[in-house]
Design a protein around this motif. Sequence first.
Motif, PDB file in Angstrom:
ATOM      1  N   ALA A   1       0.839  -1.206   0.000  1.00  0.00           N
ATOM      2  CA  ALA A   1       0.000   0.000   0.000  1.00  0.00           C
ATOM      3  C   ALA A   1       0.871   1.251   0.000  1.00  0.00           C
ATOM      4  O   ALA A   1       1.932   1.293   0.612  1.00  0.00           O
ATOM      5  CB  ALA A   1      -0.909   0.004   1.220  1.00  0.00           C
TER       6      ALA A   1
ATOM      7  N   THR B   1       0.454   5.887  -0.668  1.00  0.00           N
ATOM      8  CA  THR B   1      -0.454   7.025  -0.808  1.00  0.00           C
ATOM      9  C   THR B   1      -0.727   7.286  -2.287  1.00  0.00           C
ATOM     10  O   THR B   1       0.206   7.542  -3.049  1.00  0.00           O
ATOM     11  CB  THR B   1       0.155   8.279  -0.165  1.00  0.00           C
ATOM     12  OG1 THR B   1       0.444   8.005   1.210  1.00  0.00           O
ATOM     13  CG2 THR B   1      -0.799   9.458  -0.267  1.00  0.00           C
ATOM     14  N   PRO B   2      -1.978   7.240  -2.732  1.00  0.00           N
ATOM     15  CA  PRO B   2      -2.261   7.516  -4.148  1.00  0.00           C
ATOM     16  C   PRO B   2      -1.941   8.971  -4.504  1.00  0.00           C
ATOM     17  O   PRO B   2      -2.193   9.887  -3.710  1.00  0.00           O
ATOM     18  CB  PRO B   2      -3.771   7.248  -4.278  1.00  0.00           C
ATOM     19  CG  PRO B   2      -4.120   6.388  -3.098  1.00  0.00           C
ATOM     20  CD  PRO B   2      -3.201   6.829  -2.003  1.00  0.00           C
TER      21      PRO B   2
ATOM     22  N   ASP C   1      -5.461   3.325   0.288  1.00  0.00           N
ATOM     23  CA  ASP C   1      -5.060   2.783  -1.004  1.00  0.00           C
ATOM     24  C   ASP C   1      -6.045   1.685  -1.377  1.00  0.00           C
ATOM     25  O   ASP C   1      -5.886   0.523  -0.996  1.00  0.00           O
ATOM     26  CB  ASP C   1      -3.637   2.221  -0.930  1.00  0.00           C
ATOM     27  CG  ASP C   1      -3.166   1.650  -2.269  1.00  0.00           C
ATOM     28  OD1 ASP C   1      -3.965   1.629  -3.236  1.00  0.00           O
ATOM     29  OD2 ASP C   1      -2.005   1.212  -2.352  1.00  0.00           O
TER      30      ASP C   1
ATOM     31  N   SER D   1      -5.035  -1.851  -2.457  1.00  0.00           N
ATOM     32  CA  SER D   1      -4.144  -2.653  -1.617  1.00  0.00           C
ATOM     33  C   SER D   1      -4.774  -3.973  -1.210  1.00  0.00           C
ATOM     34  O   SER D   1      -5.982  -4.076  -1.006  1.00  0.00           O
ATOM     35  CB  SER D   1      -3.701  -1.860  -0.388  1.00  0.00           C
ATOM     36  OG  SER D   1      -4.800  -1.440   0.393  1.00  0.00           O
TER      37      SER D   1
END
Length: 473
Positions: A200, A202-203, A238, A241
């Motif tokens: 995962a 951070t987008p 996320d 994920s």
Amino acid sequence: MADQGLVQATACAIVDKLNSGGVTPLDLLDVLEARIAEVDGKVNALPTLCFDRARAHARELMKKPAGARGLLAGLPIPIKDLTAVAGVLTTQGSPIYKDAIPARSDLLVEHLEENGAVIYAKSNTPEFGAGANTFNEVFGATRNPWDLSRSAAGSSGGAAAALATGTAWLAHGSDMGGSLRNPASFCGVVGMRPSIGRVAHTPVAKIDRNLGVQGPMARNVEDLALLLDAMSGEHPADPLSLPLLPVSFLSAARSGKGPKRVAYSPDLGITPVDPEVAAITRKAAMRFAEAGAIVEEAHPDLRGAHECFHVLRAFDFAISKAALLRDKRDLLKPEVIWNIEEGLKLTVDDLVRAEAQRVAMTARTVEFFKSYDLLLAPATIVAPFPVENRYVAECGGKTFDNYVEWLGIVYAITLVCCPALSLPCGFTATGLPVGLQMVAAPRGETQLLAGAKVLEDILGLRGTTPIDPRPAK
């Protein structure tokens, strides 16, 4: 005085020492600080250090009992300079961000710290991770420790060079077009691109942006599996994920479960390859027979990979960096400008065609893995090249159209959503490392790590790093 012999130890052994109380996180930071002072000036792997932050974190961690400090138990880790670490200079290799200090870490970093990692440095990367040679206008070039006149590849070149020189036991990296696999190959370490969603993060710019993934680097397969365990797990921030698997990646690596049938291809049917690299990787792949595996020459049909990746990569650059082109063009390197402009020229029809190609290639690859447990190929098509060359312009009589086309052997695997790693498999006549790319079906990390450890044991190259940086031959 901290024991510099610890530099040679495996990450798994260091974590055992941390858990038994034989060594503290503060001891390890002292070891690393001394080692960096000794060797990093030659390779430029870790241009940003944050030892004050690391020691403060280590002291907090040490307030917990030894067995309750997470999977990594206080092991220090460097983070690639593309990824935000709170309070630490994060330049992305770009003059635009040469003074940028984020207030909050990427959730990947938060997750690692929750699992007992202590962040002490940022590893060097090309500007925005663009290109497989690690140089930028902020910190300069990272050099290959096996031959300081050569490239460490990229874009996780700083991470790979740090592992190879003993200024890291484990390292974080990321991979779009081979950025964990190329530098691992050039520097004689192991680098793994996991499946989409395994780690995962951070987008940024797009929720379902999935060409690039975060992943682990290490000096051997077991250490790599340990870091993947510490990086893995789902997070609501996320949405792509994946949850943790019931069995750890480290136990999978140690399972001894080798593949029954593997495919080797010198070129995946899509690229020229240096004959020496092809010969070294073929010889290594054939040694799977010693573990009872059938080894055949085969590969999935990956036609369309070059066109497909060119379009999807350009689109990614457009959505993530068009504003920088508009506002800061004079501070961008030519390759980044070209990539963004290529993206801005795309039509919806271009994207439709590229996405359809990716779906078809992935379907053919999944079908291929019904017959084979693993696919093996070179991780890079050449041995480490002179550091002053921005990229590989030609191989086997073919001149490449742009700065990424020489990476087809790794970005084809990116497109078909497979986990893949580069395993050290031999050396050229001049003593430069060569990596074997090992690929499993989507979400097949456990099988991949088990097979990689079996072959690593057969090849007997574990322990060739860390080394002191070596002058040009």
